[in-house]
Design a protein around this motif. Structure first.
Motif, PDB file in Angstrom:
ATOM      1  N   PHE A   3      43.321  36.073  27.618  1.00  0.00           N
ATOM      2  CA  PHE A   3      42.604  35.312  26.573  1.00  0.00           C
ATOM      3  C   PHE A   3      42.883  35.837  25.167  1.00  0.00           C
ATOM      4  CE2 PHE A   3      39.631  35.879  30.323  1.00  0.00           C
ATOM      5  CZ  PHE A   3      40.109  34.782  31.006  1.00  0.00           C
ATOM      6  N   ASP A  42      33.999  40.064  22.999  1.00  0.00           N
ATOM      7  CA  ASP A  42      35.052  40.641  23.829  1.00  0.00           C
ATOM      8  C   ASP A  42      35.538  39.612  24.841  1.00  0.00           C
ATOM      9  OD1 ASP A  42      36.105  43.640  24.597  1.00  0.00           O
ATOM     10  OD2 ASP A  42      36.108  42.302  26.320  1.00  0.00           O
ATOM     11  N   HIS A  43      36.829  39.660  25.137  1.00  0.00           N
ATOM     12  CA  HIS A  43      37.411  38.723  26.099  1.00  0.00           C
ATOM     13  C   HIS A  43      36.844  38.945  27.501  1.00  0.00           C
ATOM     14  CE1 HIS A  43      40.133  40.008  22.935  1.00  0.00           C
ATOM     15  NE2 HIS A  43      40.664  38.810  22.924  1.00  0.00           N
ATOM     16  N   ALA A  44      36.552  40.223  27.805  1.00  0.00           N
ATOM     17  CA  ALA A  44      36.053  40.588  29.141  1.00  0.00           C
ATOM     18  C   ALA A  44      36.864  39.962  30.265  1.00  0.00           C
ATOM     19  CB  ALA A  44      34.561  40.262  29.283  1.00  0.00           C
ATOM     20  N   TYR A  79      41.892  37.366  39.974  1.00  0.00           N
ATOM     21  CA  TYR A  79      41.308  38.699  40.167  1.00  0.00           C
ATOM     22  C   TYR A  79      39.935  38.642  40.848  1.00  0.00           C
ATOM     23  CZ  TYR A  79      41.188  43.720  39.048  1.00  0.00           C
ATOM     24  OH  TYR A  79      41.173  45.092  39.104  1.00  0.00           O
ATOM     25  N   TYR A 107      48.417  43.306  41.056  1.00  0.00           N
ATOM     26  CA  TYR A 107      48.099  43.599  39.657  1.00  0.00           C
ATOM     27  C   TYR A 107      48.536  45.055  39.440  1.00  0.00           C
ATOM     28  CZ  TYR A 107      45.381  39.382  40.314  1.00  0.00           C
ATOM     29  OH  TYR A 107      45.009  38.095  40.613  1.00  0.00           O
ATOM     30  N   GLU A 123      38.699  46.189  41.528  1.00  0.00           N
ATOM     31  CA  GLU A 123      37.653  46.812  40.712  1.00  0.00           C
ATOM     32  C   GLU A 123      37.654  46.176  39.320  1.00  0.00           C
ATOM     33  OE1 GLU A 123      37.461  51.065  40.682  1.00  0.00           O
ATOM     34  OE2 GLU A 123      35.762  51.071  39.312  1.00  0.00           O
ATOM     35  N   MET A 158      41.881  35.916  20.035  1.00  0.00           N
ATOM     36  CA  MET A 158      41.025  35.489  21.143  1.00  0.00           C
ATOM     37  C   MET A 158      40.887  33.973  21.061  1.00  0.00           C
ATOM     38  SD  MET A 158      37.252  36.614  22.390  1.00  0.00           S
ATOM     39  CE  MET A 158      36.513  35.773  23.797  1.00  0.00           C
ATOM     40  N   ARG A 207      36.133  34.760  34.844  1.00  0.00           N
ATOM     41  CA  ARG A 207      36.251  34.547  33.407  1.00  0.00           C
ATOM     42  C   ARG A 207      37.189  33.386  33.080  1.00  0.00           C
ATOM     43  NH1 ARG A 207      33.256  35.448  29.604  1.00  0.00           N
ATOM     44  NH2 ARG A 207      34.770  36.291  28.153  1.00  0.00           N
ATOM     45  N   CYS A 208      37.877  32.837  34.092  1.00  0.00           N
ATOM     46  CA  CYS A 208      38.863  31.783  33.814  1.00  0.00           C
ATOM     47  C   CYS A 208      38.325  30.380  34.066  1.00  0.00           C
ATOM     48  CB  CYS A 208      40.106  31.960  34.680  1.00  0.00           C
ATOM     49  SG  CYS A 208      40.950  33.537  34.541  1.00  0.00           S
ATOM     50  N   VAL A 223      48.633  39.159  35.975  1.00  0.00           N
ATOM     51  CA  VAL A 223      47.744  39.466  34.848  1.00  0.00           C
ATOM     52  C   VAL A 223      46.362  38.932  35.199  1.00  0.00           C
ATOM     53  CG1 VAL A 223      47.334  39.086  32.389  1.00  0.00           C
ATOM     54  CG2 VAL A 223      49.686  39.205  33.244  1.00  0.00           C
ATOM     55  N   GLY A 224      45.372  39.829  35.231  1.00  0.00           N
ATOM     56  CA  GLY A 224      44.020  39.403  35.613  1.00  0.00           C
ATOM     57  C   GLY A 224      43.203  38.911  34.439  1.00  0.00           C
ATOM     58  N   GLY A 225      43.658  37.819  33.824  1.00  0.00           N
ATOM     59  CA  GLY A 225      42.981  37.274  32.639  1.00  0.00           C
ATOM     60  C   GLY A 225      43.449  38.010  31.397  1.00  0.00           C
ATOM     61  N   CYS A 277      43.555  33.303  37.231  1.00  0.00           N
ATOM     62  CA  CYS A 277      44.167  34.637  37.224  1.00  0.00           C
ATOM     63  C   CYS A 277      44.091  35.300  38.587  1.00  0.00           C
ATOM     64  CB  CYS A 277      43.563  35.521  36.131  1.00  0.00           C
ATOM     65  SG  CYS A 277      42.173  36.568  36.640  1.00  0.00           S
ATOM     66  N   LEU A 293      38.803  39.925  33.635  1.00  0.00           N
ATOM     67  CA  LEU A 293      38.200  40.640  34.768  1.00  0.00           C
ATOM     68  C   LEU A 293      39.004  41.874  35.214  1.00  0.00           C
ATOM     69  CD1 LEU A 293      35.542  40.189  36.132  1.00  0.00           C
ATOM     70  CD2 LEU A 293      36.700  38.973  37.950  1.00  0.00           C
ATOM     71  N   GLN A 294      40.301  41.870  34.953  1.00  0.00           N
ATOM     72  CA  GLN A 294      41.114  43.028  35.374  1.00  0.00           C
ATOM     73  C   GLN A 294      41.282  43.989  34.211  1.00  0.00           C
ATOM     74  OE1 GLN A 294      45.219  42.552  35.004  1.00  0.00           O
ATOM     75  NE2 GLN A 294      45.361  44.768  35.185  1.00  0.00           N
ATOM     76  N   PRO A 295      40.633  45.161  34.274  1.00  0.00           N
ATOM     77  CA  PRO A 295      40.790  46.107  33.169  1.00  0.00           C
ATOM     78  C   PRO A 295      42.252  46.554  33.041  1.00  0.00           C
ATOM     79  CG  PRO A 295      38.984  46.754  34.625  1.00  0.00           C
ATOM     80  CD  PRO A 295      39.747  45.676  35.325  1.00  0.00           C
TER      81      PRO A 295
END
Lengths: 422, 164
Positions: A237, A180-182, B101, A26, B38, A348, B135-136, A233-235, B99, A184-186
């Motif tokens: 949405f 918020d989509h939240a 993560y 990522y 993280e 979203m 979240r997926c 891409v960590g999510g 995803c 997981l990967q900021p």
């Protein structure tokens, strides 16, 4: 068994093995030699003019450059539909979280330390947080002369005549919340220059080809000089359809000549990307005594916050779906997207269709209760079938097995004795 | 600066670190174990889960010096390219990965569970991954995968028993 190569087979994801081993990269996981780190200074006021002083922060040991609107080499703007975002705000902030400066330093710690030394003097102006208030003529204006970004109208039949034929009319108001989509990967990204002058931006994005255009315009470079690499891409949405850090790091790498990386923490991620539009839905629905829907009038107001993002498409979709999956002969729908000083809203999952059932399905239950028929019965009486005509005039000529679905679900949900309908 | 010794995935490290360095930053930035993710930095999401002395911990909430003299397992210490751990195999085959993560943390939480409890119920599994957010997927396939992995491990256990 079929003869297809893939359909009906259990296939392994091509990227699955690397993911279960923790080897997938990522943007956070990419490191380069001689890399610099960025930190974004964001507005703490929802609506204000401001003056910025970076003189003290610039002097801090380890700070390489502090970007403000003055450093932007192209157009200081971006946005998927309207160019209403500034890359770095020039004189006005429109929401809490608007980016004002981007500090580039030798370590993340130094960048954060320098951020605290930047002085911002705000001159607060009236703000508006309720989209219904924002629609009024005398409301504070977020951008130009009107806060109404978009108005969609859908008309079918004649609702006035329709309501006269109704035995029951239900009028209610509904409101959904901002979400918020939240993922997981900021947000994180890394940018660097290649030897031939190509600027590379690695960032997890849903829209690499469009990012390329927006970055090129903001930096004043030809598109061909911008290369976007989209690692894992960590999510997303929908939350990665708008630009967040891409232009900041690109400009940083362009001006310093060194790789620039930024990693948002969770809190900054909440500030940085779009939200689901909260909708205010005013519904008037009428039916005859058998439960057949005759007329619907709906007003839907979507709060898009400080920026439009995909508001037009989202609120159009809300309007198009306002009847739910039910055939109604007389329909009058008005949906609006409105600017406020709230966090901005965009794509979203469901794009404006998701919020609608909160209102339209509740209306169905209330009408059924008033008529003394079951919630299943009223849905079967009105649901789309093959050759139904939607509110927008679309004739559904393909397979529409909704009635079959409702019957199967209700059979499994309720015991036979409770069944009122088939 | 301060000196610490620790063992990660079977290898000893002797390092000089800043006192306020978090364990996650040591693992990722200094040692290159970037499989440790993280997601929130405050112990809510579990993406940074590692196994410390047999127990799962959030590596974002621990200082690196707290790992002094201890043994740590990260995702890089589980399975090999040509020999995945049954948990990894099961995640892959049952479509538990989207995803990706959250997956390193999920696999490590599953590993810590199955090391202690060979035959967990679905409730046990849910509890074991209750500190890991995804979240997926909606979790169903992750729970299925851990359940199937426990069966595979039990079967292998009884087979190796018979061989004795």
């Amino acid at each position: 068994m079929n003869n297809y190569k893939n359909i009906g087979k259990n296939l392994l994801r091509v990227d699955g093995k690397q993911k279960v081993m923790g080897k997938t990269k990522y943007p956070q996981d990419i490191y380069m030699d001689d890399m610099l780190y960025g930190a974004t200074l964001r507005s703490t006021e929802p609506h204000a003019y401001f003056k910025i002083d970076i003189s003290e922060a610039e002097k801090l040991d380890g700070v390489v450059k502090i970007l403000t609107h003055r450093d932007i080499t192209g157009e200081n703007r971006h946005g998927v539909l309207f160019k209403d975002h500034e890359v770095l705000c020039k004189e006005k902030v429109r929401r809490i979280g608007d980016p004002i400066a981007f500090v580039i330093a030798e370590s993340p710690k130094k960048a954060k330390e320098a951020k605290k030394l930047i002085k911002i003097q705000y001159e607060k102006i009236s703000a508006v947080f309720d989209p219904k208030e924002a629609m009024k003529e005398n409301a504070p204006k977020i951008h130009d002369d009107s806060n109404i970004v978009y108005h969609y109208k859908c008309r079918k039949g004649n609702v006035e005549k329709g309501f006269k034929k109704c035995d029951v009319i239900v009028e209610r108001e509904y409101k959904t919340s901002m979400v918020d989509h939240a993922f997981l990967q900021p947000e994180s990204g890394l940018s660097y220059m290649e030897e031939d002058g190509t600027l590379v931006i690695c960032a997890a994005t849903q829209y690499p080809h469009f990012d390329q255009i927006e970055i090129a315009d903001a930096l004043g470079l030809p598109k061909e000089r911008i290369k976007i690499i989209n690692p894992a891409v960590g999510g997303a949405f929908g939350g990665r359809e708008d630009i967040t850090m891409q232009i900041h790091i690109g400009l940083g790498a362009l001006l310093t000549g060194r790789p620039v990386k930024v990693c948002y923490d969770r809190e900054e991620s909440f500030y940085a990307h779009s939200k689901r539009h909260p909708l205010y839905m005013k519904y008037k629905t009428g039916a005859d005594r058998t439960g057949k829907l005759i007329a619907l009038e709906a007003e839907i107001i979507g709060d898009t916050g400080a920026y439009a993002s995909w508001a037009v498409n989202v609120l159009r979709k809300s309007g198009v779906h306002a009847t739910g999956p039910y055939e109604i002969d007389n329909v009058k729908i008005d949906s609006y997207a409105v600017y406020t000083n709230n966090p901005f809203c965009g794509a979203m999952r469901g794009f404006g269709a998701t919020q609608i059932p909160v209102a339209c399905e509740q209306q169905m239950d209330i009408i059924a209760e008033k008529l003394g028929i079951s919630p299943v019965e009223i849905r079967l009486r009105n649901c789309f079938r093959k050759n139904s005509v939607t509110a927008t005039g679309q004739v559904l000529v393909e397979s529409v097995p909704l009635d079959k679905c409702i019957r199967i679900v209700s059979k499994r949900l309720f015991a036979e004795s409770e069944m009122v309908w088939g | 600066m301060i000196n610490i010794k620790l063992n990660v995935n079977g290898k000893d490290y002797d390092l000089e670190i800043e006192e306020d360095l978090r364990l996650i930053d040591l693992l990722r930035d200094r040692l290159g174990f970037t499989g440790t993710k993280e997601g929130c930095g405050e112990g809510e999401c579990g993406a940074c889960t590692v196994i410390l002395e047999g127990k799962t911990v959030n590596s974002c909430l621990l200082l690196a010096i707290q790992a002094h003299g201890k043994e740590i397992t990260t995702i890089e210490g589980i399975g090999k390219e040509d020999d995945l751990h049954p948990i990894q195999e099961s995640f892959l085959e049952n479509g538990a990965v989207q995803c990706g993560y959250c997956i390193p943390g999920m696999v490590l939480s599953a590993k810590a569970l199955l090391d202690k409890n060979k035959n967990p119920t679905r409730k046990d599994i849910r509890e074991a991954i209750s500190g890991n957010l995804c979240r997926c997927t909606g979790y169903e396939k992750i729970v299925d995968s851990i359940e199937k992995a426990s069966k595979i491990l039990q079967q292998r256990g009884s087979e190796s028993h018979e061989q004795l």
